[in-house]
Design a protein around this motif. Sequence first.
Motif, PDB file in Angstrom:
ATOM      1  N   GLN A 160      -2.765  73.517 -19.187  1.00 55.04           N
ATOM      2  CA  GLN A 160      -2.011  73.651 -20.424  1.00 55.04           C
ATOM      3  C   GLN A 160      -2.196  75.048 -21.013  1.00 55.04           C
ATOM      4  OE1 GLN A 160      -2.090  70.341 -23.293  1.00 55.04           O
ATOM      5  NE2 GLN A 160      -3.410  69.235 -21.864  1.00 55.04           N
ATOM      6  N   ALA A 161      -1.166  75.506 -21.705  1.00 52.32           N
ATOM      7  CA  ALA A 161      -1.233  76.746 -22.473  1.00 52.32           C
ATOM      8  C   ALA A 161      -0.853  76.413 -23.908  1.00 52.32           C
ATOM      9  CB  ALA A 161      -0.290  77.793 -21.898  1.00 52.32           C
ATOM     10  N   GLY A 162      -1.447  77.145 -24.851  1.00 46.26           N
ATOM     11  CA  GLY A 162      -1.202  76.885 -26.266  1.00 46.26           C
ATOM     12  C   GLY A 162      -0.395  77.994 -26.920  1.00 46.26           C
ATOM     13  N   LEU A 163       0.652  77.616 -27.664  1.00 44.27           N
ATOM     14  CA  LEU A 163       1.444  78.553 -28.455  1.00 44.27           C
ATOM     15  C   LEU A 163       1.413  78.091 -29.911  1.00 44.27           C
ATOM     16  CD1 LEU A 163       4.587  78.840 -26.106  1.00 44.27           C
ATOM     17  CD2 LEU A 163       2.539  80.280 -26.103  1.00 44.27           C
ATOM     18  N   ARG A 164       1.958  78.925 -30.804  1.00 49.21           N
ATOM     19  CA  ARG A 164       1.960  78.588 -32.233  1.00 49.21           C
ATOM     20  C   ARG A 164       3.323  78.933 -32.831  1.00 49.21           C
ATOM     21  NH1 ARG A 164      -2.309  81.502 -31.041  1.00 49.21           N
ATOM     22  NH2 ARG A 164      -1.429  83.374 -32.028  1.00 49.21           N
ATOM     23  N   VAL A 165       3.721  78.130 -33.799  1.00 50.13           N
ATOM     24  CA  VAL A 165       4.936  78.398 -34.561  1.00 50.13           C
ATOM     25  C   VAL A 165       4.549  78.452 -36.036  1.00 50.13           C
ATOM     26  CG1 VAL A 165       7.227  77.576 -35.221  1.00 50.13           C
ATOM     27  CG2 VAL A 165       6.432  77.304 -32.865  1.00 50.13           C
ATOM     28  N   ALA A 166       4.746  79.595 -36.651  1.00 45.86           N
ATOM     29  CA  ALA A 166       4.379  79.776 -38.056  1.00 45.86           C
ATOM     30  C   ALA A 166       5.556  79.352 -38.938  1.00 45.86           C
ATOM     31  CB  ALA A 166       3.996  81.223 -38.314  1.00 45.86           C
ATOM     32  N   ALA A 167       5.725  78.061 -39.105  1.00 42.89           N
ATOM     33  CA  ALA A 167       6.792  77.520 -39.955  1.00 42.89           C
ATOM     34  C   ALA A 167       6.261  76.258 -40.616  1.00 42.89           C
ATOM     35  CB  ALA A 167       8.036  77.214 -39.128  1.00 42.89           C
ATOM     36  N   SER A 168       6.844  75.903 -41.710  1.00 46.26           N
ATOM     37  CA  SER A 168       6.419  74.708 -42.430  1.00 46.26           C
ATOM     38  C   SER A 168       7.610  73.779 -42.608  1.00 46.26           C
ATOM     39  CB  SER A 168       5.835  75.080 -43.794  1.00 46.26           C
ATOM     40  OG  SER A 168       6.792  75.787 -44.555  1.00 46.26           O
ATOM     41  N   GLY A 169       7.291  72.529 -42.875  1.00 41.28           N
ATOM     42  CA  GLY A 169       8.361  71.566 -43.115  1.00 41.28           C
ATOM     43  C   GLY A 169       8.855  70.943 -41.824  1.00 41.28           C
ATOM     44  N   GLU A 170      10.111  71.143 -41.515  1.00 43.09           N
ATOM     45  CA  GLU A 170      10.774  70.515 -40.365  1.00 43.09           C
ATOM     46  C   GLU A 170      10.114  70.917 -39.047  1.00 43.09           C
ATOM     47  OE1 GLU A 170      15.169  70.730 -38.176  1.00 43.09           O
ATOM     48  OE2 GLU A 170      14.854  71.576 -40.191  1.00 43.09           O
ATOM     49  N   THR A 171       9.899  69.925 -38.183  1.00 38.49           N
ATOM     50  CA  THR A 171       9.332  70.201 -36.868  1.00 38.49           C
ATOM     51  C   THR A 171      10.342  70.961 -36.023  1.00 38.49           C
ATOM     52  OG1 THR A 171       7.996  68.182 -36.947  1.00 38.49           O
ATOM     53  CG2 THR A 171       8.353  69.188 -34.778  1.00 38.49           C
ATOM     54  N   PRO A 172       9.959  72.123 -35.489  1.00 40.58           N
ATOM     55  CA  PRO A 172      10.924  72.924 -34.719  1.00 40.58           C
ATOM     56  C   PRO A 172      11.146  72.354 -33.318  1.00 40.58           C
ATOM     57  CG  PRO A 172       8.793  73.988 -34.702  1.00 40.58           C
ATOM     58  CD  PRO A 172       8.650  72.784 -35.604  1.00 40.58           C
ATOM     59  N   VAL A 173      12.284  72.708 -32.757  1.00 34.53           N
ATOM     60  CA  VAL A 173      12.563  72.435 -31.348  1.00 34.53           C
ATOM     61  C   VAL A 173      12.177  73.683 -30.561  1.00 34.53           C
ATOM     62  CG1 VAL A 173      14.349  71.941 -29.648  1.00 34.53           C
ATOM     63  CG2 VAL A 173      14.433  70.851 -31.906  1.00 34.53           C
ATOM     64  N   VAL A 174      11.313  73.516 -29.570  1.00 39.96           N
ATOM     65  CA  VAL A 174      10.781  74.647 -28.816  1.00 39.96           C
ATOM     66  C   VAL A 174      11.282  74.574 -27.381  1.00 39.96           C
ATOM     67  CG1 VAL A 174       8.700  75.837 -28.026  1.00 39.96           C
ATOM     68  CG2 VAL A 174       8.725  74.718 -30.275  1.00 39.96           C
ATOM     69  N   ASP A 175      11.876  75.657 -26.920  1.00 40.84           N
ATOM     70  CA  ASP A 175      12.291  75.803 -25.522  1.00 40.84           C
ATOM     71  C   ASP A 175      11.409  76.848 -24.855  1.00 40.84           C
ATOM     72  OD1 ASP A 175      14.447  73.978 -25.680  1.00 40.84           O
ATOM     73  OD2 ASP A 175      15.713  75.522 -26.578  1.00 40.84           O
ATOM     74  N   VAL A 176      10.948  76.540 -23.653  1.00 44.42           N
ATOM     75  CA  VAL A 176      10.061  77.442 -22.912  1.00 44.42           C
ATOM     76  C   VAL A 176      10.711  77.778 -21.582  1.00 44.42           C
ATOM     77  CG1 VAL A 176       7.776  77.753 -21.885  1.00 44.42           C
ATOM     78  CG2 VAL A 176       8.025  76.459 -24.016  1.00 44.42           C
ATOM     79  N   ASP A 177      10.872  79.053 -21.317  1.00 45.41           N
ATOM     80  CA  ASP A 177      11.392  79.525 -20.031  1.00 45.41           C
ATOM     81  C   ASP A 177      10.228  79.868 -19.119  1.00 45.41           C
ATOM     82  OD1 ASP A 177      14.008  79.294 -20.929  1.00 45.41           O
ATOM     83  OD2 ASP A 177      14.075  81.368 -21.652  1.00 45.41           O
ATOM     84  N   VAL A 178      10.269  79.346 -17.891  1.00 43.40           N
ATOM     85  CA  VAL A 178       9.186  79.590 -16.945  1.00 43.40           C
ATOM     86  C   VAL A 178       9.751  80.011 -15.602  1.00 43.40           C
ATOM     87  CG1 VAL A 178       7.708  77.877 -18.076  1.00 43.40           C
ATOM     88  CG2 VAL A 178       9.103  77.201 -16.113  1.00 43.40           C
ATOM     89  N   THR A 179       8.925  80.632 -14.811  1.00 51.72           N
ATOM     90  CA  THR A 179       9.230  80.923 -13.419  1.00 51.72           C
ATOM     91  C   THR A 179       8.208  80.194 -12.560  1.00 51.72           C
ATOM     92  OG1 THR A 179      10.163  83.105 -13.908  1.00 51.72           O
ATOM     93  CG2 THR A 179       9.399  82.714 -11.657  1.00 51.72           C
ATOM     94  N   VAL A 180       8.682  79.279 -11.735  1.00 47.02           N
ATOM     95  CA  VAL A 180       7.793  78.532 -10.853  1.00 47.02           C
ATOM     96  C   VAL A 180       7.506  79.376  -9.615  1.00 47.02           C
ATOM     97  CG1 VAL A 180       7.528  76.451  -9.457  1.00 47.02           C
ATOM     98  CG2 VAL A 180       8.638  76.326 -11.697  1.00 47.02           C
ATOM     99  N   LEU A 181       6.245  79.448  -9.232  1.00 49.84           N
ATOM    100  CA  LEU A 181       5.799  80.193  -8.051  1.00 49.84           C
ATOM    101  C   LEU A 181       5.480  79.178  -6.960  1.00 49.84           C
ATOM    102  CD1 LEU A 181       3.403  82.593 -10.005  1.00 49.84           C
ATOM    103  CD2 LEU A 181       5.834  82.941  -9.475  1.00 49.84           C
ATOM    104  N   PRO A 182       6.428  78.888  -6.074  1.00 40.12           N
ATOM    105  CA  PRO A 182       6.260  77.773  -5.132  1.00 40.12           C
ATOM    106  C   PRO A 182       4.977  77.873  -4.325  1.00 40.12           C
ATOM    107  CG  PRO A 182       8.518  78.580  -5.066  1.00 40.12           C
ATOM    108  CD  PRO A 182       7.738  79.566  -5.885  1.00 40.12           C
ATOM    109  N   ASP A 183       4.201  76.820  -4.358  1.00 40.81           N
ATOM    110  CA  ASP A 183       2.990  76.694  -3.553  1.00 40.81           C
ATOM    111  C   ASP A 183       3.382  75.966  -2.269  1.00 40.81           C
ATOM    112  OD1 ASP A 183       0.638  75.781  -2.320  1.00 40.81           O
ATOM    113  OD2 ASP A 183      -0.434  75.690  -4.217  1.00 40.81           O
ATOM    114  N   ARG A 184       3.475  76.707  -1.192  1.00 38.66           N
ATOM    115  CA  ARG A 184       3.999  76.177   0.067  1.00 38.66           C
ATOM    116  C   ARG A 184       3.250  74.923   0.522  1.00 38.66           C
ATOM    117  NH1 ARG A 184       6.882  78.957   4.079  1.00 38.66           N
ATOM    118  NH2 ARG A 184       6.704  78.072   6.170  1.00 38.66           N
ATOM    119  N   ALA A 185       1.937  74.971   0.483  1.00 39.70           N
ATOM    120  CA  ALA A 185       1.138  73.833   0.952  1.00 39.70           C
ATOM    121  C   ALA A 185       1.280  72.642   0.016  1.00 39.70           C
ATOM    122  CB  ALA A 185      -0.319  74.242   1.085  1.00 39.70           C
ATOM    123  N   ALA A 186       1.275  72.877  -1.295  1.00 42.59           N
ATOM    124  CA  ALA A 186       1.393  71.768  -2.251  1.00 42.59           C
ATOM    125  C   ALA A 186       2.749  71.095  -2.141  1.00 42.59           C
ATOM    126  CB  ALA A 186       1.162  72.288  -3.671  1.00 42.59           C
TER     127      ALA A 186
END
Length: 786
Positions: free
Chosen positions: A647-673
């Motif tokens: 897991q990785a931890g991020l923070r959103v400095a906002a109050s009140g309404e819960t934000p919708v968070v989108d995370v863009d990632v690049t998967v590094l294929p593990d051939r054996a896995a």
Amino acid sequence: MPPFTRDIAMTKLIRPDLGELLSQLKPQAGEERSAMTVPISPADPPDDTMLFEAADDPARRFHLPTYRIATVRAGTGDQFRVRFAQAAAGATLEVFLEPFVPASLGDTAAGTAPLDHVVSAVLVFEPAELAGVRRELPFTEVQRVDGLVRLALTVPTATETSDLYWALTRPENRARLLVRRLIDVAVPVVVTAERPRPDRIDVIATPPVEVFIDPTVHIDPRIFRFEPIVQQDPLHDPDPTVVLRADPVILQPEVLQPDVLQPQVIAQPDVAVLNQRFAVDRITQLPSFARFGALGLGPVGDIGELTPVRRRIPGRVRGGIDAGRAVGLPGRVDIDPVVIDPVVIGPVVVDPVRPPTTVTLYRRTTRSLEVVPAPQPFVFSPTLHDYVFAGVAPSGAPGALVLDQFEFEGTFHSYYRSSGRPEIAYFLPDGFKLARLPQRPRSPFMSVQFDSTDGTIEQATATVVLAAAAWTDPERLADAAARLSRRIDGGATHVDLQPLIADSSRLSLRLALPGEDAQDIPSAVIDLRTVLRTGIEVPLGRFQRLFDALQGGGAAVLTGEVEVRLDHPDRPAEKVPFEARFDDLAGDAVDVAVTSRPDGTGFDVSVLNACESPLRIDAATARTSTGPVAVEGMPPADAPPLAPAAQAGLRVAASGETPVVDVDVTVLPDRAAIWDAVCDETTSFLQRQVTVRTPAVMFDAAQGVIEVTVEIGPAAGGLTSTVTLRPDTLETVATVPVPFGDVVVEKEDAGSYRYRVTAVRADRVTEGDWKTRTAGVLWIVTGDVA
């Protein structure tokens, strides 16, 4: 904004046939019947022709009702309880269903109770003016009334009322009433020695390609099937301590032929005994691993002598290159002649010969079973069935199909609508991508099995079954909706974009292997809203290169297209691209959880790697109803990749309404896995020969060693064989099974092995520790002997 894909797990609710195929692709493990709390199905897939049992009481049985349109007696005869009447806004179609016991059950259903189920229904039709576009109208009201099921759907506008009227009165619209019964049952999982071949497989015609095998490993290109046995496998005795013994059976010399001996296995109450143990200079017709492995006899060395099994092997080898020469039957093994020296030494003890065994476990599942009640098509004549239509009439003739095309980011996309209902348009997906499994770890939704018609690697094939999800860019749809609205009436009308649905007869798939031309895949099952499922068989060498290409990072991938054939004269067919690569799968690779901080200063964001390979977090955005908000704590560009389940931890400095968070990632294929995730549990083995040597000084009187045995097997564990060194046998050959996957994925340690040495002295037997080597020649020296 991330691409939109539907939840694949929901496929079985809208396409039960496709959902059934997907469940077979990655079957789940079973449990004992005692762990089940829902009724037991006698077979998988369940249907309404079978009886179900209570999990805790087999004597309590259930039947699954089927349904027909209810009727009522009238002066002119029986009338269907179907009514299409004007409502406060629009019109309402009301249908009453009558449950009944399927006739196929006959008297066996006497005394059974109805199986609990949830009823849903949808009206399916193809408006003639839409040129093959199928519409589905779900019934939004489902009620049980006086032993019947009442269905109702309401259309709110005059245009939709007209559409429904034409569907119910014109046979060319091919209207059908689909009634679905959702059941919660336990289906059997039959544990057998071999996984069955998947259904609906197409053979890809392609020129043969040589299989790459690292020449430094010196692998003998013969395939053997090894079925690993895990702990608590109900098919096999897990006790490794059983010691079997039997009295010797000595042959008289006159029984021996000059050069050929016919060995046999004789069945006794607790043990099968090979009736001679003999010195062998050369075995000419038996492979190193024949069906002896399945019977417990153990490996047969190419040079040396037949040796007894030292312990039970956690696995079984079947079907070697010459497997047809050694056919195992309960109580007897018939073996082709072998050339030997006619010297009888004594008996060889093997494990008992057991008949084939299966064990039935169970797993809980929900299934949707369809029934299509009469009339088919679901059409009623306004003259003969005037009671159906209560004051409902069409407001005009059906419209015509309108095709609109808009460019978005360099590609033109088609949108279909009826001139009579311009506010609804139908779109095709941007493409199909190899999907991720819906459950963690979200590995590729793909399965690979291997087979060979004659046991050789030259005739080996790979059967690849996969699921690809339809995906759509939501920004494209938003852009198209705005353009359509402006085209209709200057932007005043809100346009509802819906996925285009087409009958399976109008859909087909073509696939192209890397560097090959595309070929038709007639067995593919396709739903434009959710997913396609396909299976192909390719030669082994081609699969090895295909697996390389699927890793991504280049242009050579598994590609293709879904063709959608409509009846529009200006565009008779649409093409939806297909692509499979492990670095760009459809589905979420991460799970994002947003929690409010106790002190109210903002929100903590947890990003969990939910796939099988490491990944890199590239960007994160957050938004509320009032607009975007900042995301803090992004990992630096040189941060190590996020490992699976980390897991990785991020923070959103906002109050009140819960934000919708989108995370863009690049998967590094593990051939054996990835290989571990997609390769079927019943895998194939190649064999590697290792020369085992020891110096003559090993047996000097000062050492006191009479005999040295070397147990050798794959570095990862599993099947082992044993060879023996003596003063007159300072060199022998051991055969090590190499997992076929190690070759496919080109592991650096492919061909590595482990071994341990046991020394026999006059007063004791000492066993050493496991060691690992890769060399083709294994020297056993005095330091190896305890």
